[in-house]
Design an enzyme around this catalytic site. Structure first.
Site, PDB file in Angstrom:
ATOM      1  N   GLU A   1     -24.010 -35.927   8.540  1.00 46.83           N
ATOM      2  CA  GLU A   1     -24.498 -37.136   7.894  1.00 46.83           C
ATOM      3  C   GLU A   1     -25.338 -36.859   6.659  1.00 46.83           C
ATOM      4  OE1 GLU A   1     -24.410 -36.647  11.127  1.00 46.83           O
ATOM      5  OE2 GLU A   1     -23.537 -38.405  12.086  1.00 46.83           O
TER       6      GLU A   1
ATOM      7  N   HIS B   1     -29.246 -45.490  20.300  1.00 47.54           N
ATOM      8  CA  HIS B   1     -28.055 -46.180  19.786  1.00 47.54           C
ATOM      9  C   HIS B   1     -28.300 -47.664  19.572  1.00 47.54           C
ATOM     10  CE1 HIS B   1     -25.820 -42.529  20.535  1.00 47.54           C
ATOM     11  NE2 HIS B   1     -24.682 -43.090  20.206  1.00 47.54           N
TER      12      HIS B   1
HETATM   13  C1  LIG Z   1     -25.467 -37.539  14.697  1.00 45.17           C
HETATM   14  C2  LIG Z   1     -24.388 -38.318  15.316  1.00 45.17           C
HETATM   15  N1  LIG Z   1     -23.327 -38.660  14.584  1.00 45.17           N
HETATM   16  C3  LIG Z   1     -22.320 -39.366  15.134  1.00 45.17           C
HETATM   17  C4  LIG Z   1     -22.372 -39.728  16.447  1.00 45.17           C
HETATM   18  C5  LIG Z   1     -21.228 -40.512  17.052  1.00 45.17           C
HETATM   19  N2  LIG Z   1     -20.534 -39.623  17.988  1.00 45.17           N
HETATM   20  C6  LIG Z   1     -20.766 -39.692  19.309  1.00 45.17           C
HETATM   21  S1  LIG Z   1     -19.934 -38.522  20.138  1.00 45.17           S
HETATM   22  C7  LIG Z   1     -19.233 -37.907  18.744  1.00 45.17           C
HETATM   23  C8  LIG Z   1     -18.274 -36.753  18.789  1.00 45.17           C
HETATM   24  C9  LIG Z   1     -18.915 -35.450  19.010  1.00 45.17           C
HETATM   25  O1  LIG Z   1     -17.939 -34.464  19.151  1.00 45.17           O
HETATM   26  P1  LIG Z   1     -18.228 -33.102  19.867  1.00 45.17           P
HETATM   27  O2  LIG Z   1     -19.527 -32.529  19.418  1.00 45.17           O
HETATM   28  O3  LIG Z   1     -17.032 -32.241  19.667  1.00 45.17           O
HETATM   29  O4  LIG Z   1     -18.413 -33.449  21.407  1.00 45.17           O
HETATM   30  P2  LIG Z   1     -17.369 -34.035  22.438  1.00 45.17           P
HETATM   31  O5  LIG Z   1     -17.556 -35.510  22.459  1.00 45.17           O
HETATM   32  O6  LIG Z   1     -16.011 -33.608  22.019  1.00 45.17           O
HETATM   33  O7  LIG Z   1     -17.766 -33.444  23.747  1.00 45.17           O
HETATM   34  C10 LIG Z   1     -19.664 -38.632  17.647  1.00 45.17           C
HETATM   35  C11 LIG Z   1     -19.217 -38.365  16.272  1.00 45.17           C
HETATM   36  C12 LIG Z   1     -23.516 -39.376  17.183  1.00 45.17           C
HETATM   37  N3  LIG Z   1     -23.689 -39.728  18.448  1.00 45.17           N
HETATM   38  N4  LIG Z   1     -24.491 -38.657  16.599  1.00 45.17           N
END
Ligand SMILES: Cc1ncc(C[n+]2csc(CCOP(=O)(O)OP(=O)(O)O)c2C)c(N)n1
Ligand SMILES: Cc1ncc(C[n+]2csc(CCOP(=O)(O)OP(=O)(O)O)c2C)c(N)n1
Ligand SMILES: [Mg+2]
Ligand SMILES: [Mg+2]
Lengths: 321, 354, 354, 321
Positions: free
Chosen positions: C65, C134
């Site tokens: 971000e 959130h």
């Molecule tokens: C800083 C931030 N940006 C965006 C989000 C929205 N978001 C929630 S889960 C996620 C995906 C994260 O992917 P990963 O780290 O690969 O974990 P996974 O869900 O695959 O276990 C996102 C982008 C968030 N919670 N926090």
């Protein structure tokens, strides 16, 4: 004690119980979900449980773990209270956060679960802070922090690795690379999708990639890193390639979403670590474990359902310590 | 017992002494941040600590404010008491996620299982071309967020007591210093003492107008009160010291009595702490109290570097006194004290570059 | 000419249409951010854009971000018009440095040589266990900073007009949406139109109390006004729409007339926008106007996840109506509408997980 | 045209003029400083000028550069207005930011100087944004962003490199590694002090380290990267090892500060690129360049001194566009 491959049976027993328990807890959560009794965004680890189980298998009681919103597996593998988790999902006063955290923020300090956080990557530096304290205490404690592939794209990931290496902190970064952040594949997010370990090494953090979902390879890597760490050897990173079977958030599958085909999942499902480790046990033993696990879960659900809801004035409690 | 002359210390030395005494008392206290261990030792405020307590407890960091804040939070949750130092408050914008999403919420969202006894020191810069990115007073962003405490001591006595209180507090405390206060002196007891959360100070008594001055604006307000006294207006100057929790009762009582409340912030006004103070008093006092309100603060612009522009960016004793005069004597002619008389001694002293 | 039935659209579709029409009109507009191009397309708000405009103008990003905001700023300074999308406002805390230290200041500190026509979309989450990280309404942090514009449209009509205005604006605009408004409907003209900076809306006319509702609290305030009408109290509900620049004059005039100002924020109160509105009106109206003030907003706590706690965290039509009643009829008994009558249709509809 | 080594003389002439001009501008700023006419924190690039000069030597008018608070060299090398810079230092209305930016925030859009920023690392992603626009425009423009070794520790550095590589953006990251951030040496801040290029490579950004301060090596690296970039080849990083001769901020030397010995600086001073390139010229030619440079600077100082101060109402101008 009989030996299957290199694995002694009571080990298999212990690992299977841990795996099966987590799998079933999440499946039960998914079943309950349609009843709307659980009003919490659930990010299930079904298919990825073995990473938490294998890493926590080489941790001790005094060690710490932390992670993301997808942390049921880590929490349970480290010994977090199951009734506390279930009641938290229900928003009850007996929940591990007393109804203030929900599925995404779970903690059990007594069990060494330092908490999970819903902002991607945000627990990574916090874990290094625990490791700093652990190093200062000098008692050989270590910290493991679980993160997704997406979290490795956040600035604080890199910053933390450099700091951890600089100070030789006893922290194991466990990257569960399931190839997606929500619905976005790694190749749309990282110029070198295979470069996570290379980044870690460039920052001074030794790293190992386990790309086949083999629980025992993950555990071997974790064991050798953790052993070294307890003697002051500094941080390390494990990249465990895994696959998320369910949708990103929620109880269902989503192979109809169009962003990934079921065919991509099938090989992972066929190599299911829960089944694989279960197969190392006698059928009778396995059945007994299964029964015990079901009983424990049933009891936890009953506990959650019957627990009191928080009183309104609890809203104002615990803003300050 | 004889009562010796009170000991006079500079702000920076009182600050240093507070940290030193707490580090001595409690081995879990440690100090880290960019440059805390170099020969300039954050303008002297960490001088000698490295030699006394060693590199395990006094150390610099990479330029990684975000992760370093996370590290501080984790260390605090694990039982240590970090004092994390930033040379400018502007850089806290890099660690808002950790401060607001983790530090402020940890105790609450994790059901009371952990606490975060963390002190975040940061300094506001002013003058000599500090400019848009080295001059911001961002306390208004922090007082907005439940779970954070915020303190802005304006003199040597308070900075020591507030720092000791902040270190002993079990919550994250944003500790706001002001570069131009570093050389100001006041009586500072040698023993450890606290100026605790919620404490405020009535600096001068007066009947005509209540002036609240935040951070170094408390000093400027005191000077303004002196100027006002010369023209027959008595101002009650209140230094809130702690911005969160805020001693609104003292301000409310004074404003009720004087019927006029002028709040001088060391930051922007829109939705900041000056707005909160006016709103809280207006709400609590009700229309029957008949209180007249005014606010001053940074101009609603980024901070320019040219001295000829920067001069107009900040409230100063002259503009504060003039504003208070206009509130108290609306029927009389506008009055503005001479520029010379409105200067603060400490402002004259300061010379750059930093 | 015949006058056809007005076209009714959902908030999310009006938002999508605005971006679509601007992308069509101006090739320098592009949309990026995590997940803007996936099959869920940010709850549908970016649906179809990828197919129409291609991956050069509609693309996802790494989870970065902070840098992505810098990229947006640079692209904007270089002549493009980025719309940068975040699925939660909470994540803006990761890019405060770029937003506050660069975007807000670029035009000023670089002497007017560059401008930053950037739109930052973000959504506030509520209910179904969104929880502390959130659910935050952080507009108060942005309205505090000179150089940023902030807008929080509360209905389908305004979201389209505000988005078009925001995209055409030459300044950084923080565009605040609310998850629970996405399915609400209103009449939305098919042609492009703007609801420009500084525009506000008087939603209901009334004489007894002025209620300002920010973001989705405008909707809740309108419902509260309906409840109040049943007990003989008429409320003038104002939706400020644009929070910066803010149409304070409309609020001031109304509050002068009704003598009562109740501000309902979709965020915390301490030093937030509700404080600013009360303070600005108190300052400008003076004591002779005799205005009574009150504020409501998030409880001064992090947001809990349990529905039994979360229920008490937010103002709702019932609690708003009750508070307004108490302001208007202080001598009468406390009145609280029934929980059932106080529900908003859109709140009943919403079902998780996200 | 005579040839000295590989370097054609009119090249040496051009480079020497650029180097000498920057060196002298900063020396003159340092001299004026004690008069308190320049009330601005100055971060001098004396000793590091050749990095800006060599990189900008292979850029074209339509290209962009950006950097940090230590940007006088970059600004002048890219063609930024010298009177505008000098007047900005004086806080005058004729300054390049009309007195709103000072030494740390300088810009000259007409010359392709996109601005400098005083928050470490903050211009790095902004430069990638310019590069995104440049790529979209498809006219072969490139962007160079100058940053210190300290800036490589900020999260946004890593985030930006990954994004730039992912999108093949035409941006050259120029890391001027002078071994210190303020008074803290690299070894106290980076676990692998020599690993900056390795990090870039792991993120998918080709990188070259030039460790001897050789202007021509830096220029060669920049030339080949930039050429590739104009054809869509994507980002690259140059790590130029350099030495800061003066104190971090302010006009003086600070070898008495205790954090670094003069002996560390001496080899760098002996290899001074300004003198080295100057030596490639005939003495007469060199003298003529020197005179022209002095005249230009004298004129710029006069301009700054005689320029009007900003009117008070300018405070409120340009908050919004
Ligand atoms: C800083 C931030 N940006 C965006 C989000 C929205 N978001 C929630 S889960 C996620 C995906 C994260 O992917 P990963 O780290 O690969 O974990 P996974 O869900 O695959 O276990 C996102 C982008 C968030 N919670 N926090
Ligand atoms: C984000 C941020 N953190 C801290 C500072 C304070 N600071 C100013 S210059 C500097 C050193 C930067 O070092 P480097 O990037 O190596 O550049 P150099 O000064 O050596 O050219 C620091 C830490 C800052 N300006 N911004
Ligand atoms: Mg993932
Ligand atoms: Mg450096």
């Amino acid at each position: 004690m009989s030996v299957n491959g290199n694995i002694v049976e009571d080990e298999a027993h212990r690992l299977y119980r841990a795996l099966r328990r987590i799998r079933r807890v999440e499946e039960v959560i998914a079943e309950i979900y349609s009843s709307d009794k659980i009003k919490s965004p659930v990010h299930l680890a079904i298919g990825q449980e073995h990473v938490s189980v294998s890493v926590c298998d080489c941790l001790e009681d005094g060690d710490w773990v932390g992670g993301s919103y997808r942390s049921h597996a880590m929490y349970l593998a480290k010994g977090g209270s199951l009734p506390g988790l279930m009641a938290e999902m229900y928003g009850k006063d007996t929940g591990c956060c007393r109804g203030k955290g929900g599925s995404m923020h779970i903690i059990d300090v007594a069990a060494g679960v330092m908490g999970s956080s819903a902002v991607v990557g945000s627990q990574v530096p916090v874990a290094a802070g625990y490791a700093l304290a652990a190093k200062r205490a000098g008692e050989g404690r270590v910290v493991a922090v679980f993160l997704g592939d997406g979290a490795t794209e956040e600035g604080c990931f890199y910053e933390t690795l450099n700091f951890a290496a600089l100070h030789s902190l006893p922290v194991l970064f466990v990257c569960e690379n399931n190839g997606y952040a929500i619905h976005e594949p790694l190749a749309k997010r990282r110029a070198r999708p295979g470069g996570i370990c290379a980044v870690a090494e460039a920052l001074g953090v030794p790293a190992t990639r386990v790309d086949d979902g083999d629980l025992f390879r993950i555990r071997d890597a974790a064991t050798s890193f953790v052993t070294r760490m307890r003697q002051g050897g500094g941080p390390a990173l494990i990249e465990a390639v895994v696959y998320r079977w369910r949708e990103h958030v929620g109880p269902n599958e989503d192979y109809d979403g169009g962003y990934r085909p079921l065919s991509e999942a099938l090989p992972w499902m066929e190599a299911d670590p829960v089944a694989r480790v279960g197969a190392l046990l006698d059928a009778d033993v396995r059945r007994k474990v299964n029964e015990e696990v079901e009983a424990e879960i049933t009891e936890a659900v009953r506990f959650a359902e019957e627990s009191p809801v928080p009183r309104p004035e609890e809203l104002y409690a615990n803003v300050f310590a | 017992m004889s009562s010796p002359e009170p000991r006079v210390l500079r702000y920076v030395d009182a600050l240093r002494e507070a940290v030193d005494q707490e580090m001595e008392r409690d081995p879990s206290v440690f100090v880290f941040g960019l440059d805390v261990d170099d020969h300039k030792s954050i303008q002297g405020s960490t001088a000698g600590l490295l030699a006394r307590y060693g590199a395990d407890r006094v150390f610099t960091t990479p330029l990684s404010e975000d992760a370093m804040t996370g590290v501080a939070i984790g260390a605090a949750m694990a039982g240590l008491r970090p004092v994390h130092v930033h040379i400018r408050m502007d850089f806290l914008l890099l660690c808002m996620n950790q401060l607001v999403n983790i530090a402020a919420k940890a105790h609450y969202m994790w059901g009371g299982q952990v606490k975060v006894p963390l002190v975040v020191r940061s300094m506001i810069g002013k003058s000599w071309g500090q400019g848009a990115q080295h001059s911001q007073g961002l306390h208004g962003m922090f007082t907005h967020v439940p779970g954070l405490k915020v303190v802005a001591p304006s003199n040597a006595h308070d900075v020591k007591g507030c720092m000791i209180a902040a270190i002993r507090d079990d919550n994250p405390v944003v500790f706001m210093e002001h570069r131009l206060l570093y050389n100001t002196e006041s009586a500072v007891p040698a023993h450890p003492y606290t100026v605790g959360p919620g404490e405020s100070r009535v600096c001068t008594r007066g009947d005509d107008v209540t002036i609240v001055g935040i951070s170094n604006m408390a000093q400027e307000a005191i000077r303004a009160a002196e100027l006002l006294r010369e023209v027959g207006v008595t101002a009650e100057v209140i230094d809130p010291i702690w911005l969160m929790p805020l001693d609104i009762d003292t301000i409310l009582a004074s404003a009720r009595r004087t019927g006029r409340l002028l709040v001088i912030d060391n930051g922007w006004m829109a939705g900041g702490l000056s707005a909160e103070i006016v709103a809280a008093v207006a709400e609590a006092a009700g229309p029957s109290a008949g209180i007249k309100f005014a606010r001053m603060g940074f101009a609603p612009t980024p901070c320019p570097t040219s001295p000829w522009l920067e001069d107009h960016f900040y409230p100063n004793p002259g503009s504060i006194a003039a504003r208070a005069w206009a509130m108290v004597r609306p029927e009389r002619e506008r009055w503005v004290p001479s520029a010379e008389s409105a200067k603060l001694a400490y402002q004259v002293q300061f010379k750059g570059p930093f």
